[in-house]
Design a protein around this motif. Structure first.
Motif, PDB file in Angstrom:
ATOM      1  N   ASP A 217       1.790   6.519   7.516  1.00 52.03           N
ATOM      2  CA  ASP A 217       2.847   5.578   7.158  1.00 52.03           C
ATOM      3  C   ASP A 217       4.206   6.022   7.703  1.00 52.03           C
ATOM      4  OD1 ASP A 217       0.551   5.205   5.647  1.00 52.03           O
ATOM      5  OD2 ASP A 217       1.616   4.564   3.862  1.00 52.03           O
ATOM      6  N   HIS A 218       5.059   5.060   7.983  1.00 50.91           N
ATOM      7  CA  HIS A 218       6.390   5.214   8.612  1.00 50.91           C
ATOM      8  C   HIS A 218       6.275   5.017  10.126  1.00 50.91           C
ATOM      9  CE1 HIS A 218       9.146   6.118   5.396  1.00 50.91           C
ATOM     10  NE2 HIS A 218       8.283   6.941   4.860  1.00 50.91           N
ATOM     11  N   LEU A 219       5.947   6.121  10.880  1.00 51.27           N
ATOM     12  CA  LEU A 219       5.647   6.032  12.322  1.00 51.27           C
ATOM     13  C   LEU A 219       6.821   5.595  13.191  1.00 51.27           C
ATOM     14  CD1 LEU A 219       2.075   4.433  12.033  1.00 51.27           C
ATOM     15  CD2 LEU A 219       2.711   6.849  11.922  1.00 51.27           C
TER      16      LEU A 219
ATOM     17  N   SER B 202       0.805  -1.231   0.000  1.00 52.21           N
ATOM     18  CA  SER B 202       0.000   0.000   0.000  1.00 52.21           C
ATOM     19  C   SER B 202       0.838   1.281   0.000  1.00 52.21           C
ATOM     20  CB  SER B 202      -0.921  -0.003   1.215  1.00 52.21           C
ATOM     21  OG  SER B 202      -0.142   0.040   2.410  1.00 52.21           O
ATOM     22  N   HIS B 203       2.163   1.169  -0.156  1.00 53.71           N
ATOM     23  CA  HIS B 203       2.998   2.391  -0.140  1.00 53.71           C
ATOM     24  C   HIS B 203       4.247   2.164  -0.992  1.00 53.71           C
ATOM     25  CE1 HIS B 203       4.908   5.821   2.436  1.00 53.71           C
ATOM     26  NE2 HIS B 203       5.630   5.650   1.336  1.00 53.71           N
ATOM     27  N   THR B 204       4.242   2.724  -2.210  1.00 52.49           N
ATOM     28  CA  THR B 204       5.444   2.651  -3.052  1.00 52.49           C
ATOM     29  C   THR B 204       5.623   3.942  -3.859  1.00 52.49           C
ATOM     30  OG1 THR B 204       4.822   1.891  -5.293  1.00 52.49           O
ATOM     31  CG2 THR B 204       4.766   0.231  -3.525  1.00 52.49           C
ATOM     32  N   HIS B 205       6.863   4.137  -4.267  1.00 54.14           N
ATOM     33  CA  HIS B 205       7.222   5.208  -5.216  1.00 54.14           C
ATOM     34  C   HIS B 205       7.897   4.513  -6.405  1.00 54.14           C
ATOM     35  CE1 HIS B 205       7.038   8.251  -1.765  1.00 54.14           C
ATOM     36  NE2 HIS B 205       7.284   7.137  -1.100  1.00 54.14           N
ATOM     37  N   MET B 206       7.259   3.473  -6.937  1.00 48.81           N
ATOM     38  CA  MET B 206       7.898   2.668  -7.984  1.00 48.81           C
ATOM     39  C   MET B 206       8.135   3.443  -9.267  1.00 48.81           C
ATOM     40  SD  MET B 206       6.339  -1.163  -7.772  1.00 48.81           S
ATOM     41  CE  MET B 206       6.543  -2.132  -6.264  1.00 48.81           C
TER      42      MET B 206
HETATM   43 FE    FE Z   1       7.337   6.846   1.017  1.00 48.55          FE
END
Ligand code: FE
Ligand code: NIG
Length: 417
Positions: A276-278, A83-87
């Protein structure tokens, strides 16, 4: 119609209509030993291999119409939902990686005009075709590693034209790639050099020009931002999210990665889909997110690459938050598309159990994208996004790390890898 049968370890992640399994329920992955799954585009039946004949009968199916695959000794899981990418990006930052290994902090590289801005320069030069090519290569590799749904963000253009170009590339992949792809607009990823001393003006450009254009073209489902030390303020991000929400784009946020400046608290206040991250999130923040139904998405590959403290996954799970795992696949802080490895990092470095890591990588990834009604578990009526692994138990996928255990990948009932 296809039948997988004699599956040594059939992990369903069944949630019985719920979109998440929190707290102690995360231990229950609905494993069926010697299981079977019957599917066309969607799951038609799942259960014990002993009951297959009766099920085929009850569904009124002709056994002659069914392709049977014997999966003795193999493991089946729902496809991962990353659910989290910078592809979609361009260029390489291998040199910055080397600099960091010599001790230069990520924030210093960023402050000196590198980091996200290095990739920004490459993306501004890149054609849509190049962007598609980079994204296609990573998405295909992700698929081959068991990921069937992928979120992809813009955020390396930072002008109207180049952000739209990134979203156009994501749109091409959405239409053509075998994986399911979800697009996120991330104009507020970093302040571009043109606005270096006028970040409020850039935020205004996002609100007045970029967001309306994105919405008009219907090319993104979500809006993301990076309020953190040295990037945007919480107040700036909040303005972006409120404008996005008014246009029907839901928010997800990069929160508490470098410092806790109140980003996850804002996520709770605004009811964002996911924070996201946290890495630096407090218990109070987690309780607020839990109560506001904000998914807590952890990216242990980034903590690993940047040598940050790992997020406190145990506290988040024990407090009943919906915890998801994702790759953050990007050229700067974490270049991996491999969710099997992310699960290994989560178990080894965040004390998650193998069962919790699986739920976090499937059902909760889907929850973070509001897709848990369609994907993320192997349950009747859901899309047949199924991955077969060449190991006899799900634990082996995590225990034996650093290699790809995938044997075959199915999206919507079609074999795609
Ligand atoms: Fe990111
Ligand atoms: O999720 N934190 C901000 N964005 C990315 C890093 C992007 C980059 O360094 O290119 C992240 O870690």
């Amino acid at each position: 119609m296809t039948l997988f049968t004699n599956i040594a370890s059939c992990v369903t992640v069944a949630a019985n209509g719920a979109t998440s399994k929190t707290g102690a329920a995360m231990q229950d992955i609905g494993e069926i030993r010697n299981g079977a799954v019957l599917f066309d585009e969607t799951i038609r039946w799942v259960g014990s291999a002993d009951d297959v004949d009766a099920a085929i009968d009850a569904l009124g199916l002709d056994p002659a119409d069914i392709d049977v695959m014997d999966l003795t000794g193999k493991t089946v899981l729902p496809g991962f939902v990353d659910s989290h990418t910078h592809m979609v990006h361009a260029g390489s930052r291998a040199d910055e990686f080397a600099q960091r290994l010599r001790g230069v902090p990520y924030t210093q590289i960023a402050a000196e005009g590198g980091g996200i801005l290095t990739t920004m320069r490459a993306v501004r030069e890149a054609s849509v075709e190049t962007l598609v090519e980079v994204g296609e290569r990573l998405a295909t590799s992700a698929l081959q590693h068991g990921t069937t749904t992928i979120e992809m963000k813009s955020g390396y253009g930072l002008t109207l034209e180049s952000e739209l170009r990134m979203l156009e590339a994501i749109g091409v992949l959405r239409a053509e790639h075998e994986a399911r792809i979800v697009a996120t607009f991330m104009g507020a990823h970093d302040v571009p050099p043109e606005y270096r001393h006028a970040s409020d003006d850039y935020v205004q450009l996002i609100i007045d020009t970029m967001l309306p254009a994105v919405q008009r073209q219907g090319i993104a489902t979500y809006c993301d931002a990076f309020p953190d030390k040295g990037f945007f303020t919480v107040d700036q991000a909040e303005r972006v999210f409120r404008a996005a929400q008014a246009l029907g784009l839901r928010g997800r946020v990069h929160a508490d990665e470098i410092a806790n400046i109140g980003a996850s608290a804002m996520a709770a206040r605004l009811g964002l889909a996911s924070a996201d991250h946290l890495e630096f999130t407090t218990r109070e923040d987690v309780l607020a997110m839990r109560d506001a139904n904000v998914v807590c998405t952890l990216l242990p590959g980034t903590a690993y690459t940047l040598r940050l403290p790992y997020p406190d996954a145990r506290m988040m799970i024990d407090e009943g938050a919906v915890v998801a795992l994702a790759t953050d696949c990007n050229p700067g802080s974490c270049l991996t598309e491999n969710m099997q490895l992310v699960m290994s990092l989560a178990c080894t470095n965040m004390a998650m159990s193998t069962e919790e890591a699986i739920v976090a990588s499937t059902l909760h990834g889907a929850a973070a994208l509001a897709m848990a009604d369609r994907v993320g578990s192997i349950e009747v009526g859901k899309d047949a996004d199924i991955v077969v692994y060449d190991v006899p138990s799900y634990a082996d996928i995590i225990y034996h790390f650093g290699v790809n255990h995938v044997w075959s990948v199915w999206v919507g009932g079609e074999e795609v890898a």
